[in-house]
Scaffold this motif. Structure first.
Motif, short mmCIF file in Angstrom:
data_model
loop_
_atom_site.label_atom_id
_atom_site.label_comp_id
_atom_site.label_asym_id
_atom_site.label_seq_id
_atom_site.Cartn_x
_atom_site.Cartn_y
_atom_site.Cartn_z
N PHE A 160 0.82 -1.21 0.00
CA PHE A 160 0.00 0.00 0.00
C PHE A 160 0.86 1.27 0.00
O PHE A 160 0.39 2.32 -0.41
CB PHE A 160 -0.97 -0.01 1.19
N TYR A 161 2.11 1.14 0.45
CA TYR A 161 3.05 2.26 0.30
C TYR A 161 3.31 2.49 -1.19
O TYR A 161 3.24 3.63 -1.67
CB TYR A 161 4.35 1.96 1.02
N ALA A 162 3.62 1.41 -1.92
CA ALA A 162 3.84 1.54 -3.36
C ALA A 162 2.60 2.06 -4.05
O ALA A 162 2.68 2.91 -4.95
CB ALA A 162 4.25 0.18 -3.93
N LEU A 163 1.41 1.58 -3.64
CA LEU A 163 0.16 1.99 -4.26
C LEU A 163 -0.13 3.47 -4.02
O LEU A 163 -0.47 4.21 -4.96
CB LEU A 163 -0.99 1.14 -3.71
N GLY A 164 0.00 3.91 -2.79
CA GLY A 164 -0.34 5.30 -2.46
C GLY A 164 0.70 6.30 -2.90
O GLY A 164 0.37 7.37 -3.42
N ILE A 165 1.97 5.98 -2.69
CA ILE A 165 3.06 6.93 -2.96
C ILE A 165 3.41 6.99 -4.44
O ILE A 165 3.58 8.08 -5.01
CB ILE A 165 4.31 6.57 -2.14
N TYR A 166 3.49 5.84 -5.09
CA TYR A 166 3.94 5.81 -6.49
C TYR A 166 2.89 5.28 -7.46
O TYR A 166 3.19 5.07 -8.63
CB TYR A 166 5.23 5.01 -6.60
N GLY A 167 1.68 5.02 -6.97
CA GLY A 167 0.58 4.74 -7.87
C GLY A 167 0.36 3.28 -8.21
O GLY A 167 1.09 2.38 -7.77
N ILE A 168 -0.64 3.05 -9.04
CA ILE A 168 -1.06 1.71 -9.42
C ILE A 168 0.06 0.93 -10.14
O ILE A 168 0.28 -0.26 -9.84
CB ILE A 168 -2.33 1.77 -10.28
N PRO A 169 0.79 1.53 -11.10
CA PRO A 169 1.87 0.78 -11.76
C PRO A 169 2.91 0.26 -10.78
O PRO A 169 3.39 -0.88 -10.92
CB PRO A 169 2.46 1.80 -12.73
N ALA A 170 3.27 1.07 -9.78
CA ALA A 170 4.28 0.65 -8.80
C ALA A 170 3.78 -0.54 -7.99
O ALA A 170 4.54 -1.48 -7.71
CB ALA A 170 4.63 1.81 -7.87
N ALA A 171 2.50 -0.50 -7.59
CA ALA A 171 1.93 -1.61 -6.82
C ALA A 171 1.92 -2.89 -7.65
O ALA A 171 2.22 -3.98 -7.14
CB ALA A 171 0.51 -1.26 -6.36
N MET A 172 1.60 -2.78 -8.94
CA MET A 172 1.59 -3.96 -9.81
C MET A 172 3.00 -4.52 -9.99
O MET A 172 3.21 -5.74 -9.93
CB MET A 172 1.00 -3.58 -11.17
N LEU A 173 3.97 -3.63 -10.18
CA LEU A 173 5.36 -4.08 -10.35
C LEU A 173 5.88 -4.73 -9.07
O LEU A 173 6.60 -5.75 -9.13
CB LEU A 173 6.24 -2.89 -10.73
N PHE A 174 5.53 -4.17 -7.91
CA PHE A 174 5.96 -4.77 -6.64
C PHE A 174 5.37 -6.17 -6.49
O PHE A 174 6.05 -7.11 -6.04
CB PHE A 174 5.54 -3.89 -5.47
N THR A 175 4.11 -6.33 -6.87
CA THR A 175 3.45 -7.64 -6.78
C THR A 175 4.14 -8.66 -7.68
O THR A 175 4.41 -9.80 -7.27
CB THR A 175 1.97 -7.53 -7.16
N VAL A 176 4.43 -8.25 -8.92
CA VAL A 176 5.13 -9.14 -9.86
C VAL A 176 6.50 -9.52 -9.31
O VAL A 176 6.92 -10.69 -9.37
CB VAL A 176 5.27 -8.47 -11.24
N PHE A 177 7.21 -8.54 -8.76
CA PHE A 177 8.53 -8.79 -8.19
C PHE A 177 8.44 -9.82 -7.06
O PHE A 177 9.24 -10.76 -7.00
CB PHE A 177 9.13 -7.48 -7.66
N ALA A 178 7.46 -9.65 -6.16
CA ALA A 178 7.30 -10.56 -5.03
C ALA A 178 6.99 -11.98 -5.51
O ALA A 178 7.53 -12.97 -4.98
CB ALA A 178 6.20 -10.07 -4.09
#
Length: 479
Positions: free
Chosen positions: A383-401
């Motif tokens: 949710f840090y990635a989602l809120g601070i850097y937006g939807i693309p960042a949250a998706m990339l973090f999920t793929v990375f994990a």
């Protein structure tokens, strides 16, 4: 004859796999030993200057010059130096403008660049998670351009670029070297963690942190850092200790590991980090969730269980004897306080979701406070990635994990896989309660997981080769 040749080749293939040329400058063993002895003597002289003459700058300079030369010659040595100072955290040295681990990190990058110009090794990046991290870093840069306070946002983007650089360096060194380098890097980290704790107590920094952090241990060798981050650093040392206690046969190091095995869990408790304790307990008990793997290696599972039980019993006895600071005990046992803290974290998560709907490209690390009106950032990696850097960042973090989980899954079953799984499990679970995405420690240990994948394969191949040899000898005897 052709059949014999192909059989021998297949056996060799079991033992070795194509690897990149090491970036270490190859020297005769006697020269390596002389260089190490010379560096040790000079470093001890520098420490004596610092301690007896009270001239820290002169002593640090005496130590720094030969250390940097050694880092250029041997990137494996550079990795050990970085792991040694990694637990010291920020704020060591000159206030907050310079820190010991930051200085060594810069020296690592510069020395590695100089080494590449000399040795020119090659590297094929086999783990796709690294390329996802590259895209994630690029996205942070573009997201920062769309946020308010562009100058400050670009500073944070540059911090992510530094983390990316460290990941590639750590991965490169581990990928182009063997198990010995990996062991020395973990040894350095354990020694650095224990040394940091001792220095903090001797200097009084730990006591200051306990007063300023309501009794929570959160000190390093200098100023205090976050207690939650301290819990992460201590837990990483604990997992490394468990791994090396099984792999390392040297008596001296086993004594060090036993000391760490008892002291590190106690220090995790003294941080008062509920997330750290929950993540540690969950990670330690997680092998119980993998019954099939446990049944395949019952002796290894039993050994790990005995070690964990001994560490837990020792920790309980020492805590019972010496007790905890009242505020720490209250923090860990007060249910109403925990409910209040959980409610506040859930509110921050709701704010992150709302912010993503309003600002799909992110609010920015500084713009978050202005755009949401909150005083704290989301206490969760996703949710840090989602809120601070937006939807693309949250998706990339999920793929990375997900890729990281697949990396661990495809490792052959062995102690290396159990270690990698423990580290990844802890970091992911801790990420539910604490933001780690802008901490270099997270990325370094994820790079370690990526780097030891080939070590686990080599260990597995050697085991297969030995088993084949035993089977062949048994067949010959029976014949």
């Amino acid at each position: 004859m052709y059949t014999a040749y192909t059989n021998e080749t297949s056996k060799e293939d079991l033992l070795y796999e194509p690897s990149e040329r090491t970036s270490d400058i190859q020297l005769p063993p006697i020269i390596n030993t002389l260089l190490l002895v010379t560096w040790t003597v000079i470093s001890l002289f520098g420490l004596a200057i610092i301690y007896f003459t009270k001239s820290p700058l002169l002593g640090a300079l005496i130590i720094a010059i030969p250390t940097f030369i050694g880092m250029v010659i041997k990137p494996t040595f550079a990795l050990c130096m970085m792991m040694l100072v990694l637990p010291t955290g920020a704020g060591v040295g000159y206030a907050t403008t310079f820190s010991l681990d930051r200085g060594v990190g810069i020296a690592l990058a510069v020395s590695f660049l100089l080494n590449l110009m000399i040795s020119q090794p090659s590297l094929h990046v086999r783990n796709k998670a690294l390329w996802v991290l590259v895209i994630y870093t690029i996205w942070i840069f573009f997201s920062s351009l769309a946020a308010p306070y562009i100058g400050l946002e670009l500073q944070r983007a540059f911090t992510q670029f530094q983390s990316l650089t460290l990941v590639f360096i750590v991965y490169w060194i581990l990928q182009t070297n063997g198990e010995k380098t990996f062991h020395w890097a973990l040894r350095a980290y354990i020694v650095g963690t224990l040394g940091t704790i001792i220095i903090a107590y001797k200097s009084g920094a730990a006591m200051i942190a306990m007063e300023e952090e309501s009794g929570r241990y959160s000190a390093t060798a200098g100023e205090a850092i976050g207690a939650n981050l301290m819990a992460v650093l201590l837990s990483m040392a604990f997992f490394a200790t468990l791994y090396l206690l099984i792999r390392d046969k040297h008596i001296f190091w086993r004594i060090i590991y036993l000391i760490a095995l008892v002291s590190l869990p106690i220090m995790v408790i003294r941080t008062g980090s509920r997330g750290g304790l929950i993540s540690l307990v969950f990670t330690i008990s997680s092998p119980l969730l993998f019954i099939r793997q446990v049944l395949r290696r019952p002796a290894l599972a039993a050994l790990l269980l005995v070690i964990i039980l001994i560490a837990s019993a020792s920790t309980s006895l020492l805590i019972k004897k010496k007790g905890l600071e009242t505020t720490v005990a209250t923090r860990l046992t007060d249910i109403s306080y925990a409910e209040q803290s959980l409610g506040y974290r859930i509110n921050l998560i709701k704010k992150a979701i709302e912010a993503a709907g309003k600002y799909p490209t992110g609010t920015g690390s500084v713009g978050w406070f202005e755009r949401t009106g909150e005083n704290h950032i989301p206490h969760n990696d996703f949710f840090y990635a989602l809120g601070i850097y937006g939807i693309p960042a949250a998706m990339l973090f999920t793929v990375f994990a997900v890729i990281m989980m697949l990396t661990v899954k495809r490792m052959p079953l062995g102690i290396e896989k159990l270690y990698a799984r423990a580290v990844l499990t802890f970091l992911l679970v801790m990420g539910l309660d604490m933001v780690q995405l802008y901490q270099k420690d997270l990325w370094i240990f994820l790079a370690i997981i990526m780097g030891i994948e080939h070590i686990s394969r080599l260990k597995s191949n050697v085991t297969k080769y030995i088993d084949e040899q035993i089977d062949e000898e048994a067949a010959d005897i029976n014949y």
